[in-house]
Enzyme design. Structure first.
Site, short mmCIF file in Angstrom:
data_model
loop_
_atom_site.label_atom_id
_atom_site.label_comp_id
_atom_site.label_asym_id
_atom_site.label_seq_id
_atom_site.Cartn_x
_atom_site.Cartn_y
_atom_site.Cartn_z
N GLY A 370 0.83 -1.20 0.00
CA GLY A 370 0.00 0.00 0.00
C GLY A 370 0.86 1.24 0.00
N PRO A 371 0.25 2.39 -0.18
CA PRO A 371 0.98 3.65 -0.22
C PRO A 371 1.58 3.98 1.14
CG PRO A 371 -1.38 4.03 -0.31
CD PRO A 371 -1.19 2.56 -0.43
N PRO A 372 2.53 4.91 1.19
CA PRO A 372 3.14 5.29 2.48
C PRO A 372 2.12 5.87 3.44
CG PRO A 372 4.43 6.11 0.61
CD PRO A 372 3.14 5.62 0.05
N GLY A 373 2.33 5.59 4.71
CA GLY A 373 1.53 6.22 5.75
C GLY A 373 0.19 5.60 6.03
N VAL A 374 -0.09 4.39 5.50
CA VAL A 374 -1.39 3.77 5.76
C VAL A 374 -1.35 2.82 6.96
CG1 VAL A 374 -2.17 3.98 3.39
CG2 VAL A 374 -0.92 1.94 4.08
N GLY A 375 -0.17 2.64 7.60
CA GLY A 375 -0.10 1.85 8.82
C GLY A 375 0.41 0.44 8.63
N LYS A 376 1.23 0.20 7.61
CA LYS A 376 1.73 -1.16 7.38
C LYS A 376 2.66 -1.61 8.50
CE LYS A 376 3.48 -0.09 3.35
NZ LYS A 376 3.06 1.32 3.28
N THR A 377 3.60 -0.76 8.87
CA THR A 377 4.56 -1.13 9.91
C THR A 377 3.89 -1.26 11.28
OG1 THR A 377 6.30 0.02 8.69
CG2 THR A 377 6.73 -0.50 10.99
N SER A 693 -4.48 2.01 -18.84
CA SER A 693 -5.78 2.37 -18.27
C SER A 693 -6.26 3.75 -18.68
CB SER A 693 -5.72 2.27 -16.74
OG SER A 693 -4.77 3.18 -16.22
N LYS A 736 -7.89 4.15 -7.14
CA LYS A 736 -8.33 5.19 -8.06
C LYS A 736 -9.63 5.85 -7.59
CE LYS A 736 -6.19 3.00 -12.11
NZ LYS A 736 -6.42 2.31 -13.39
#
Length: 832
Positions: A370-377, A693, A736
């Site tokens: 996912g994009p940065p800052g979404v809480g993966k870590t 696309s 999107k």
């Protein structure tokens, strides 16, 4: 007196069985007396003392019966064996506490026919068992063999007296007495002793004793062999100890033994013994430890070898943390740490449920994309807390050297294990939650390919024997739960991606961001800056305005920075003497954060022919993408700018081909294309763009340019277009859609085959947006193009009809019904 004479006759002649009508019974514990054998016993129970006293007053004869259960204090006839021994009392002695010591001698085997009295003394009617002699050659051979076996047993068992050999030689020609003598002196169970007593046939008794002695000899030989091995090892260990002490003394004389080296090696040996090493690792550790003891402490190899052994002793070979598999508790922890992300939470709870049913389940491997800052870590930390495991994290961004994963060989100076083994030692358990961050940022060069080294680490079928180059021993990683993170899957090699379960985090909606900011970000930032939620009061509408006007991202990092800025300025106000609380409303944002940084460009950049809004996927989330087209006199053909990739350039050429082949359908003069140049540009030109696309947007912008009909400024589109006008599905739909909502779009055109992807879109988003599902590009054009063209120069010598192309009524009604729902174009609509 008559009874005594009868007994004397029985003693001298036992060929025929005789019956004693009444005789006292003496129950005994853990003792079987055989005929012709003397035994000492102590009578401490009232009934036993009375039985002996009565026998002494009469004929000194008593029947001894063994108890089945020695713990029974007041035995009944059922508690006694039915076979016993008629004995004669030779000597008695009074003992304290009314007990009596007696020496008895066995006279004959006896079988109880009937118990005739139980109180005050148990008396019974018994039948004496005559000896059945067997003077055959087989009987003599059995007796001779039994005597030799018993002598062999005396040699093997140290506790058996050598004096037993003398009576054994005198009894070899009396098989019955010899059998009773051996049975009496053999250390066998009470049940086996009783069985020997009940065998009246001498031949049967000899055979049974032969079997019992053979078993005892085998046990004794095994014990002797074990004792010999132990003594040999002890002798060898003692010899090694003396030699080692001598070696230490020699080293001290030579000045090669450092002070305290012996104690250090002893401590190291204790650590290795306590480490719980597997067999292979223990053998290697012992071998290296012996080498270390022979190396002088001043040798460079000494410190290298010692460091290696310390690593072996400090790794958690057999240390595991106990999993906390409570589903409800895990759900509470995940909800406490993260808002939303229901798909990921469900996957974690499923893992816990399976592990509770199958505890030996191998560690799973998840990949959060996912994009940065979404809480993966932070999700990895929550998983560890929910499982009750340790959490370790290593960042793989920019790692080029394979040795970072597998370590270096011990032959190199300064060699160390790789990051995997180092982190396992840091965790202290062999089953932590292990996060491999930024796995898509791995590099490769002349030093090797780290992603190839990870193929073994991230394969549950192989990582139970993971071998680090430094340790050079297999270490079990199958219990580790690996969690990897990435911004995009394209950067992960296919073999490595195949080993992981990919879970996509698409970003947050505005409502989710407001809730996250209110629950987590605002309290945390205020606490960090020495404030509380009572000192700085954020209004939800202010947070929404920060999200819309000051941040435009899929994650939360910019939002966190803006909240931090507000907290920092509030802390300054407190330091300057101002009194809280400080309210933060929409009107206060300009004072804290300055003018808005983002504006809606859709109204400004659309509204004229030749401009359309597409949707793009980026590693930072979904974005809207303006597609611009312009025409000019000339004949050079098509010009493409904006750092377009090869796939997008091909899409642009295919779009132009489709529009030219259907020019008559839209009243476009075919001669126009030979007399004009066409320029397609995709801002922002500094960012590379690629992918198929944008096909529907390219066809739409070209048709808009050639017909003079503007594209709706509240509508965005995505999809690939074939030369036949078919709209093909594309990826990244959820990202999107969220990007379109952030940009203020209200209607989105999607390929019909992407309808299944709308299931992943949050319900709150679907309520605010309208979705049009199409199969053909003509359906897109009918929806996207406005009815009246803008006044401009005609595209050919003849004016273009201002009237729009007629469309079926059902398509118009379909397009007008889009208010927060999904509309599907009729498959049979003729839009040409």
């Amino acid at each position: 007196m008559a009874e005594v004479k009868a007994l004397q006759e029985i003693q001298t002649n036992l060929k025929e069985d005789a019956v004693i009508e009444s005789i006292a019974v003496l129950p005994v514990r853990n003792l079987v007396v055989y005929p012709h054998m003397a035994a000492a016993l102590v009578a401490d129970r009232p009934g036993s003392v009375k039985a002996l006293d009565e026998a002494l007053q009469q004929d000194k004869m008593v029947l001894i019966l063994a108890q089945r259960d020695p713990e029974t204090d007041r035995p009944t006839p059922d508690d006694l064996y039915k076979f016993g021994t008629l004995v004669r009392i030779y000597k008695t002695m009074k003992l304290p506490e009314d007990s009596l010591h007696a020496v008895v001698h066995g006279v004959s085997r006896a079988r109880v026919l009937e118990v005739i009295e139980t109180e005050p003394v148990m008396r019974a009617r018994v039948e004496l068992q005559a000896e059945r002699k067997n003077e055959s050659m087989e009987g003599k051979a059995l007796a001779h063999n039994l005597a030799e076996q018993f002598q062999r047993l005396i040699e093997l068992v140290p506790t058996m007296s050598e004096e037993l050999r003398i009576p054994l030689l005198n009894l070899e020609d009396q098989p019955s007495k010899m059998a009773d003598f051996i049975a009496f002196n053999l250390k066998i169970s009470l049940e086996d002793q009783q069985a020997m007593l009940e065998l009246s046939d001498v031949k049967d008794r000899l055979k049974a004793l032969t079997f019992l002695i053979a078993h005892e000899i085998e046990v004794a030989e095994t014990g002797s062999r074990i004792q010999s091995q132990v003594e040999d090892k002890m002798g060898k260990a003692q010899r090694e100890y003396y030699l080692r002490e001598q070696m230490k003394a020699i080293r001290r004389e030579l000045g090669e033994d450092g002070e305290g080296q012996g104690e250090d090696l002893s401590d190291l040996r204790e650590k290795i013994d306590e480490a719980g090493l597997p067999d292979l690792a223990r053998v290697e550790a012992e071998r290296e430890l012996q080498r270390l003891e022979r190396i002088p402490s001043i040798s460079p190899e000494y410190s290298t070898l010692r460091t290696y052994l310390e690593w072996l002793s400090e790794l958690p070979w057999s240390v595991s943390s106990e999993d906390q598999l409570g589903i409800e508790r895990a759900r509470e922890i995940l909800d406490e740490d993260h808002y939303g992300l229901e798909k990921i939470k469900d996957r974690i709870l499923e893992h816990l449920a399976v592990r509770s049913l199958k505890p030996d389940l191998k560690g799973s491997i998840l990949c959060f994309v996912g994009p940065p800052g979404v809480g993966k870590t932070s999700l990895g930390k929550s998983i560890a807390r929910a499982l009750g495991r340790r959490f370790v994290r290593i960042s793989l961004g920019g790692v080029h050297d394979e040795a970072e994963i597998r370590g270096h060989r011990r032959t190199y100076i300064g060699a160390l294990p790789g990051r995997i083994i180092q982190s396992i030692r840091k965790a202290g358990t062999n089953n932590p939650v292990f996060m491999l961050d930024e796995i898509d940022k791995l590099g490769r060069d002349f030093r090797g390919d780290p992603s190839s080294a990870l193929l073994e680490v991230l394969d549950p079928e192989q990582n139970d024997t993971f071998t680090d180059h430094y340790i050079d021993l297999p270490f079990d990683l199958s219990n580790v739960m690996f969690v990897t993170t990435a911004n995009m899957l394209a950067g992960i090699p296919e073999p490595l991606r195949d080993r992981m379960e990919v879970i996509e985090l698409s970003g947050y909606t505005e409502e989710e961001k407001i809730e996250i900011a209110r629950r987590y970000l605002v309290p945390r930032e205020l606490e960090t800056h020495g404030l509380s939620t009572e000192d700085v009061v954020f209004d939800d509408r202010a947070i929404g305005r920060i999200i819309a006007d000051y941040t435009r991202e899929a994650g939360l990092r910019n939002l966190e920075r803006k909240i931090r800025t507000v907290a920092r300025k509030s802390a300054r106000s407190v330091a300057e003497g101002k009194t809280p609380p400080f309210p933060v409303s929409e009107d206060d944002l300009h004072r804290y954060l300055g003018p808005p940084e983002y504006f809606s460009e859709t109204a400004e950049r659309t509204g004229e022919p030749g401009v359309a809004i597409g949707l793009a996927w980026t590693p930072a989330g979904g974005e809207i993408m303006f597609v611009e087209a312009s025409k000019m006199s000339g004949g050079k053909g098509l010009t493409l700018t904006g750092q377009l990739g090869d796939v997008m350039k091909e899409s642009a050429r295919a779009a132009l081909t489709y529009v030219r082949s259907h020019a008559a359908d839209w009243q476009i003069d075919p001669a126009f294309f030979g007399a004009h140049d066409i320029h397609i540009h995709l801002p922002v030109g500094a960012i590379p763009k690629d992918g198929p696309s944008a096909g529907v947007a390219l066809v739409t912008v070209l048709t808009s340019l050639f017909t003079g009909r503007p594209v709706r400024n509240d509508l965005a589109m995505t999809g690939e277009v074939t030369l036949r006008g078919k709209v093909m599905p594309v990826g990244g739909i959820k990202e999107k859609v969220l990007g379109a909502m952030r940009a203020g779009i209200t209607t989105i055109i999607l390929p019909r085959r992407n309808e299944k992807d709308l299931d992943d879109v949050p319900a709150a988003v679907k309520e605010k947006l309208g979705f049009c599902l199409v199969d053909h590009i003509d359906q897109v054009l009918e929806l996207a193009l406005m009815d009246k063209p803008v006044e401009s120069e005609p595209v050919n010598d003849e004016p273009i009809d201002d009237e729009p192309v007629d469309a079926p009524e059902n398509v118009e009604a379909w397009a007008e019904s889009l208010e927060g729902g999904v509309a599907v174009a009729p498959r049979d609509a003729n839009l040409n």
